[in-house]
Motif scaffolding. Structure first.
Motif, PDB file in Angstrom:
ATOM      1  N   GLU A  36     -34.191  23.692 -13.668  1.00 24.02           N
ATOM      2  CA  GLU A  36     -34.650  24.268 -13.394  1.00 24.02           C
ATOM      3  C   GLU A  36     -33.574  25.469 -13.687  1.00 24.02           C
ATOM      4  O   GLU A  36     -33.431  26.580 -13.650  1.00 24.02           O
ATOM      5  CB  GLU A  36     -35.726  24.927 -12.179  1.00 24.02           C
ATOM      6  CG  GLU A  36     -35.838  26.395 -11.454  1.00 24.02           C
ATOM      7  CD  GLU A  36     -37.094  26.385 -12.631  1.00 24.02           C
ATOM      8  OE1 GLU A  36     -37.331  28.066 -12.627  1.00 24.02           O
ATOM      9  OE2 GLU A  36     -37.661  25.462 -12.828  1.00 24.02           O
ATOM     10  N   ASP A  37     -32.512  25.311 -13.523  1.00 21.81           N
ATOM     11  CA  ASP A  37     -31.445  26.164 -12.570  1.00 21.81           C
ATOM     12  C   ASP A  37     -30.663  26.561 -14.614  1.00 21.81           C
ATOM     13  O   ASP A  37     -30.170  27.636 -14.713  1.00 21.81           O
ATOM     14  CB  ASP A  37     -29.890  25.108 -12.607  1.00 21.81           C
ATOM     15  CG  ASP A  37     -29.868  25.440 -10.566  1.00 21.81           C
ATOM     16  OD1 ASP A  37     -30.958  26.541 -10.424  1.00 21.81           O
ATOM     17  OD2 ASP A  37     -29.710  24.705  -9.881  1.00 21.81           O
ATOM     18  N   HIS A  38     -31.071  25.181 -14.933  1.00 22.39           N
ATOM     19  CA  HIS A  38     -30.436  25.602 -16.623  1.00 22.39           C
ATOM     20  C   HIS A  38     -32.459  26.648 -17.698  1.00 22.39           C
ATOM     21  O   HIS A  38     -30.945  27.248 -18.068  1.00 22.39           O
ATOM     22  CB  HIS A  38     -30.588  24.159 -17.403  1.00 22.39           C
ATOM     23  CG  HIS A  38     -29.908  23.167 -17.129  1.00 22.39           C
ATOM     24  ND1 HIS A  38     -29.633  22.208 -17.491  1.00 22.39           N
ATOM     25  CD2 HIS A  38     -28.779  23.641 -16.714  1.00 22.39           C
ATOM     26  CE1 HIS A  38     -29.494  21.217 -16.929  1.00 22.39           C
ATOM     27  NE2 HIS A  38     -28.728  21.549 -16.300  1.00 22.39           N
ATOM     28  N   LYS A  40     -33.248  28.456 -16.272  1.00 20.56           N
ATOM     29  CA  LYS A  40     -32.819  30.412 -15.224  1.00 20.56           C
ATOM     30  C   LYS A  40     -31.321  30.793 -16.640  1.00 20.56           C
ATOM     31  O   LYS A  40     -31.493  31.969 -16.513  1.00 20.56           O
ATOM     32  CB  LYS A  40     -32.885  30.763 -13.838  1.00 20.56           C
ATOM     33  CG  LYS A  40     -34.164  29.904 -13.098  1.00 20.56           C
ATOM     34  CD  LYS A  40     -33.655  30.023 -11.732  1.00 20.56           C
ATOM     35  CE  LYS A  40     -35.781  29.421 -11.116  1.00 20.56           C
ATOM     36  NZ  LYS A  40     -34.724  29.904  -9.196  1.00 20.56           N
ATOM     37  N   LEU A  41     -30.546  30.222 -16.012  1.00 16.92           N
ATOM     38  CA  LEU A  41     -29.294  30.520 -16.699  1.00 16.92           C
ATOM     39  C   LEU A  41     -29.492  30.899 -18.008  1.00 16.92           C
ATOM     40  O   LEU A  41     -28.467  31.942 -18.572  1.00 16.92           O
ATOM     41  CB  LEU A  41     -28.548  28.987 -16.765  1.00 16.92           C
ATOM     42  CG  LEU A  41     -27.052  29.712 -17.414  1.00 16.92           C
ATOM     43  CD1 LEU A  41     -25.827  30.879 -17.055  1.00 16.92           C
ATOM     44  CD2 LEU A  41     -26.775  27.821 -17.230  1.00 16.92           C
ATOM     45  N   VAL A  90     -23.063  25.991 -14.000  1.00 18.84           N
ATOM     46  CA  VAL A  90     -23.609  28.071 -14.337  1.00 18.84           C
ATOM     47  C   VAL A  90     -22.589  29.324 -14.110  1.00 18.84           C
ATOM     48  O   VAL A  90     -23.296  29.958 -14.586  1.00 18.84           O
ATOM     49  CB  VAL A  90     -24.053  27.678 -12.082  1.00 18.84           C
ATOM     50  CG1 VAL A  90     -24.527  29.179 -12.348  1.00 18.84           C
ATOM     51  CG2 VAL A  90     -25.675  27.412 -12.157  1.00 18.84           C
TER      52      VAL A  90
END
Length: 382
Positions: A36-38, A40-41, A90
């Motif tokens: 999920e962080d990928h 969003k990034l 990140v």
């Protein structure tokens, strides 16, 4: 920074530039769906102006992080290594993308500059939160039991039997600067999504209305359905129709929201609860600063021709013209003298041509000069 992250950063840069290949699209999609962080990034990089300004990124970075200490901690604390690597990714990925962008701009600026037009590019976010980068390639995918087909004509939602759709699920499409995309919704409504824009919509429309959410600019050809009105939500206005063709321009960075009607009839409700009804060739202009709106008669070609591949300007402020160029050609604009913003110009630009042709025409009309430095168009008076 691992070799893999360098590669992903370079692929993201290719996406921003519009030069991404089919194999790179697949790799980028796999990377986004891995965490999920990928995702969003990625969204943060392609939609935030701060990541296009290297100095701004450095300032933010220096304010919150000690890079040498962070990597020293990673080397000494092996048990929690992956946690820190993730944190570093990140931080560093947007920095690296900006650095690559700056390097390539500097390389370009030494030769002939060409302001290349945008392309069909977007990101589709499915109901489960996974994402796929879109381009004019052929593919099919499923969102639950709903089939989605992509081809050079755009994205098409094919739902043969709506009775099996018990729950309303939503998809989102985000178009970056220098991009555009076409979408056909499950009811047959066609939407042209312009640069730096966003839409959210049900995979299948349920109930007694058809409602979508929009930011940026879209042109809609709404499928007729007398039983279910079609409602376009923007931050400041709701546009309600049964079957019609119209344009909505609602960029967060602009002072006005515009609804321009080509065919049919629309009802526009503003945040004060005021209602206006538009007829063909009428435009409602809503001032986001004071909440007032006015309805005026316009030449609709000036406001909707972009979806047919043409920009038409008639006695239009230079700042408004350059705002269009900025979004479609993915460039920044710098005015050495702010007085030139109010100069009035007329002209015509094919959407898929080099923008320099239009700039040269404006120069020949007199009173203004343009120069291109990297990804910035500098405007000055003669």
């Amino acid at each position: 920074m691992s070799e893999e992250n360098f590669k992903i950063a370079d692929i993201i840069f290719a996406y921003i530039k519009g030069t991404i290949t089919e194999s790179e699209l697949e790799e980028l999609t796999e990377w986004m769906n891995a965490a999920e962080d990928h995702r969003k990034l990625f969204q943060q990089i392609i939609t935030s102006e701060s990541y296009r300004d290297k100095d701004a990124v450095y300032r933010r970075f220096d304010s919150y992080y000690d890079f040498d200490r962070l990597w020293g901690t990673i080397r000494t604390r092996k048990r929690s290594m992956w946690k820190y690597v993730a944190a570093a990714a990140v931080i560093v990925l947007p920095l690296l993308v900006t650095f690559l962008l700056q390097m390539k701009q500097e390389g370009i600026s030494s030769g002939k500059i060409a302001l290349q037009p945008g392309k069909s590019l977007a990101t589709l976010t499915l109901s489960d939160g996974s994402s796929k980068v879109l381009s004019p390639e052929n593919f099919d995918l499923m969102d639950g039991s709903k089939r989605i087909v992509n081809d050079p004509g755009g994205l098409n939602y094919q739902v043969e039997d709506t009775s099996t759709c018990a729950e309303t699920t939503y998809n989102e499409i985000t178009v970056p600067r220098g991009g555009e995309y076409k979408v056909t919704l499950s009811d047959g409504t066609r939407i042209w999504v312009n640069s730096e824009s966003y839409i959210r919509f049900p995979v299948v429309f349920q109930g007694d209305e058809r409602r979508i959410w929009v930011a940026g600019e879209v042109f809609l050809e709404v499928a007729k359905d007398a039983e279910r009105p079609f409602i376009v939500n923007t931050e400041k206005l709701d546009v309600k129709v049964l079957g019609t063709r119209f344009n909505v321009r609602a960029y967060p960075d602009e002072k006005c929201v515009q609804t321009t009607l080509v065919e049919g009839c629309v009802q526009v409700d503003n945040s004060r609860g005021e209602v206006a009804v538009l007829h063909p060739s009428e435009q409602l202009v809503y001032d986001v600063r004071d909440g007032n709106h006015e309805v005026r008669e316009v030449d609709t070609e000036l406001y909707v021709s972009w979806k047919d591949g043409v920009y038409v300007f008639v006695s239009q402020r230079l700042e408004d013209i350059m705002s269009l160029i900025s979004k479609w050609y993915d460039v920044d604009v710098f005015y050495q003298n702010s007085a030139v913003k109010d100069m009035m110009f007329s002209g015509r630009l094919k959407r898929y041509e080099n923008a320099e042709a239009l700039l040269k025409v404006l120069e020949r009309l007199g009173g203004v000069k343009f120069s291109v430095q990297g990804k910035t168009v500098v405007v000055e008076d003669e």
